[in-house]
Design an enzyme around this catalytic site. Sequence first.
Site, mmCIF file in Angstrom:
data_model
loop_
_atom_site.group_PDB
_atom_site.id
_atom_site.type_symbol
_atom_site.label_atom_id
_atom_site.label_comp_id
_atom_site.label_asym_id
_atom_site.label_seq_id
_atom_site.Cartn_x
_atom_site.Cartn_y
_atom_site.Cartn_z
ATOM 1 N N GLY A 41 -17.522 -16.497 19.215
ATOM 2 C CA GLY A 41 -18.079 -17.773 18.772
ATOM 3 C C GLY A 41 -18.226 -17.786 17.263
ATOM 4 C CG LEU A 42 -17.983 -21.683 15.335
ATOM 5 C CD1 LEU A 42 -18.620 -23.076 15.215
ATOM 6 C CD2 LEU A 42 -16.782 -21.561 14.402
ATOM 7 C CB SER A 43 -20.518 -17.394 11.235
ATOM 8 O OG SER A 43 -21.573 -16.825 10.512
ATOM 9 N N GLY A 71 -25.150 -17.729 17.596
ATOM 10 C CA GLY A 71 -26.159 -17.087 18.425
ATOM 11 C C GLY A 71 -25.632 -15.887 19.208
ATOM 12 C CB SER A 126 -25.935 -10.973 16.852
ATOM 13 O OG SER A 126 -24.659 -10.590 16.381
ATOM 14 C CB SER A 161 -13.278 -11.872 18.354
ATOM 15 O OG SER A 161 -14.325 -12.320 19.187
#
Lengths: 209, 209
Positions: B31-33, B36, B38, B105
């Site tokens: 998913g995008l930076s 959520g 992490s 990724s």
Amino acid sequence: MATNITWHDGLTRQERSQARGQKGYTIWFTGLSASGKSTVATALEQHLLHLGLAAYRLDGDNVRFGLNKDLGFSEKDRNENIRRIAEVAKLFADSSTVAITSFISPYRADRQLARELHAQTTQAGNDALDFIEVYVDIPIEVAEQRDPKGLYKKARAGEIKEFTGISAPYEAPLEPEITIRTHQNTVEECVAQIVEYLQGKGLLPAAAQ
Amino acid sequence: MATNITWHDGLTRQERSQARGQKGYTIWFTGLSASGKSTVATALEQHLLHLGLAAYRLDGDNVRFGLNKDLGFSEKDRNENIRRIAEVAKLFADSSTVAITSFISPYRADRQLARELHAQTTQAGNDALDFIEVYVDIPIEVAEQRDPKGLYKKARAGEIKEFTGISAPYEAPLEPEITIRTHQNTVEECVAQIVEYLQGKGLLPAAAQ
């Protein structure tokens, strides 16, 4: 609608050890080809698993054909091979697993780097990880006599270049934590010697002793 | 004097799972930076550890500064970064640990490679390893509004080149095993959604359900 996320910091190594009920560390085997590294490492892995511990062995089979399949046998690639193995062993140790590595790892500088990586802690609140070097010490004559894969024969015939002990150096550890001798002791005795060391250092949970 | 060593073959993946009382597999967040990843991955890791399972999270902190510290941000290095992470996740899964990876990724091809590596079995008697792709799907506007590290701001200002979602593509999964939405559900709800999936697939031991 939860748009404000709490940013968890993750567990420290100590918290993970507590949850898992065991400490992680690395047992690093080094020795000549056919010295018995993999045999003892495999038996040790099985012994620890039977004690209820998490243990995992990194060896040529699961590393050279996977993570390190882009590496050849130049000096640079050999160093990088050992560096990556050391980093992965450290991750396993960090995860509260007993990492067992079984590679010739002939150079002192490479093993020293592996040791130092385990001593470095980047995350606050983490202790250094134990690194236990096991020197599988046998005379090269015995290794050459065993020669289960015919590698020494090929090395003597010049078919393999830079073969450790024949045409490339093996730098024996100066201060290994443990020295075992597979030509003098059985595999079971070698495993018992390592287990005794781990017990003495408090590296086996009480329940497993 | 034991000069004839029995060459152990080592445990199969199934034997190790049995000894450890759990299966290993990989949960791959993408998913995008600031989507959520992490946060949910960390909460999931803690949840699984509290259930008594071995779980370990690979993320930028323990990979980029260790195993992959030789890699930069060129396309080749980004691919190699994801390849190594996939190989290490596979080793953890092989060791009967739940490997959790938390990386943007952004490319389908890289994630597909990671999936295929888990399907490949080199050792006889080993089943393929489960690979569970978790797509953390949020509108980029929400991610950009969160921007906890100020990265989107820098990307908009041109201070970061090739930033995923702004100046580099994010290729959303077409058939992820799980899709979570951290802008619509709490972290706990997202974790519960993943745990429910694992239960449905028989990937949690009975004792942990």
